[in-house]
Design an enzyme around this catalytic site. Structure first.
Site, mmCIF file in Angstrom:
data_model
loop_
_atom_site.group_PDB
_atom_site.id
_atom_site.type_symbol
_atom_site.label_atom_id
_atom_site.label_comp_id
_atom_site.label_asym_id
_atom_site.label_seq_id
_atom_site.Cartn_x
_atom_site.Cartn_y
_atom_site.Cartn_z
ATOM 1 N N CYS A 30 12.563 113.043 91.971
ATOM 2 C CA CYS A 30 11.742 112.554 93.089
ATOM 3 C C CYS A 30 12.138 111.130 93.467
ATOM 4 C CB CYS A 30 10.250 112.609 92.716
ATOM 5 S SG CYS A 30 9.170 112.023 94.028
ATOM 6 N N CYS A 88 9.145 108.855 94.470
ATOM 7 C CA CYS A 88 8.364 108.379 93.328
ATOM 8 C C CYS A 88 9.118 107.298 92.549
ATOM 9 C CB CYS A 88 8.066 109.526 92.353
ATOM 10 S SG CYS A 88 7.750 111.117 93.109
ATOM 11 N N ASP A 89 10.406 107.503 92.307
ATOM 12 C CA ASP A 89 11.131 106.673 91.336
ATOM 13 C C ASP A 89 12.208 105.766 91.927
ATOM 14 O OD1 ASP A 89 9.604 107.891 89.358
ATOM 15 O OD2 ASP A 89 11.044 109.514 89.090
#
Ligand code: FAD
Ligand code: NAP
Length: 309
Positions: A133, A136-137
């Site tokens: 992701c 997200c990261d």
């Protein structure tokens, strides 16, 4: 006894709930193990949802869907469904925690989850430098170099997203041609800080106690390359989430195709009466938000008809 149980709260499940409740079904619960919204909430941007002309993040696109669906009486239970079975005319949903919920009809909208590549070191370093992701990261790799693995729409779109955050993106793909749409391929080729590492596979992801420190690739001529990076994003496709249909005797509740997708007709009916499937879980799915929503609407209308007749 529920009139309708919906499993999964992505675009398909939310739209099924909207149509079923607005059409008059009173007792409808959508079981979603996390926050509603589905896999698109992990996407950094979406620009092909009709009527939404500005480019939005997946989270922003989905922000108002739950409120709209629940306005007409849809209830959300944040629970995981472990198995759906049928006893005579009644469906039984085994819920995490040992509970069983009964329903007259069920729409399965469990979608898909990112596939692992199976590369050495992937599991060991998952969450410590290996991610699926970028939204997200990606931030953790601001100003650093990263590897992206895969050649589909997800890999290329997320490589572009990461190229705006990271100093450099190595896009590793096992073939010369990409599976992604031509418009996205063009954007990637024009990017100044995306290096294409084609005809290459990842042999190993290695690191230390802190996490990933590098990735070893091998091209079709057998040449090995050691790329020093603190992170690798794996986008090698999706697996359909059909496990809730697996019965105790090892058979599935309804017919699946060779890839595990649920076989439906044009009205989203499965091979079992009262059971419907919508979105990425179903056969021949175009795997688009708008298509999942359309399937959900069809399934909601059909469930309404099934319960009322
Ligand atoms: P999903 O969105 O997968 O939702 C399924 C839901 O079911 C999930 O929320 C999950 O938590 C829940 N669930 C699963 N199992 C259970 C269970 N047992 N019990 C309870 N809940 C459960 N599409 C586009 O149109 N345009 C794009 O630009 C685009 N970009 C994308 C970028 C990325 C990174 C990804 C991953 C996908 C992208 N897609 C895009 C595809 C799109 O996200 C999917 O086609 C769409 O989300 C499918 O919707 P769905 O409702 O069928 O399933
Ligand atoms: P995908 O289209 O299945 O592509 C997966 C990619 O990973 C392929 O390039 C494949 O290589 C590669 N791959 C598979 N297994 C591998 C392995 N073990 N090691 C190395 N590489 C591997 O998956 P996706 O990109 O996640 O897309 C899924 C669906 O969602 C598609 O239908 C896609 O169109 C859709 N989607 C659409 C959008 C959009 O409309 N903007 C955005 C994202 C996703 P090969 O090419 O050699 O097979």
């Amino acid at each position: 006894m529920l009139d309708l149980a919906i499993v999964g709260g992505g675009p398909a499940g939310l739209t099924a709930g909207l149509y079923a409740t607005r059409g008059g079904l009173k007792n409808v619960v959508m079981f979603e193990k996390g926050m509603p919204g589905g896999q698109i909430t992990s996407s950094s941007e979406i620009e092909n949802y009709p009527g939404v002309s500005e480019v939005k993040s997946g989270l922003d696109l989905m922000a108002n869907w739950p409120e709209q669906a629940m306005r007409f009486g849809l209830k959300h239970e944040m629970k995981e469904v472990l198995r759906v079975s049928k006893d005579k005319e009644i469906f039984k949903l085994a819920i995490g925690g040992g509970d069983v919920v009964e329903a007259k009809s069920v729409i399965v909208c469990t979608g898909a989850t990112p596939r692992r590549s199976g590369v050495k070191g992937e599991d060991k370093f998952f969450g410590r430098g290996v991610s699926t992701c970028a939204t997200c990261d990606g931030f953790f790799y601001r100003g650093k170099e990263v590897v992206v693995l895969g050649g589909g729409d997800t890999a290329l779109e997320e490589a572009l997203y990461l190229s705006h955050i990271c100093s450099k993106v190595y896009l590793v793909h096992r073939r010369e041609e990409f599976r992604a749409s031509p418009v996205t391929v063009e954007k990637v080729k024009k990017s100044e800080n995306i290096e294409l590492v084609l005809n290459s596979v990842v042999e190993e992801i290695y690191g230390d106690n802190m996490g990933v420190t590098g990735v070893i690739t091998k091209n079709k001529d057998g040449q090995i390359r050691d790329i020093s990076v603190p992170g690798i994003f794996v986008f090698v496709g999706m697996n359909v989430n059909n496990s809730i249909l697996l019965q105790e005797d090892g058979t599935y509740l309804c017919d699946l195709d060779a890839n595990g997708n649920v076989i439906v007709d044009l009205k989203m009916h499965t091979s079992l009466k009262g059971l419907f499937a919508a979105g990425d879980i179903r056969c021949e799915a175009s795997k688009q938000v708008v298509c999942a929503a359309g399937d959900g609407a069809t399934a909601g209308i059909q469930a309404l008809e099934y319960v009322n007749h």
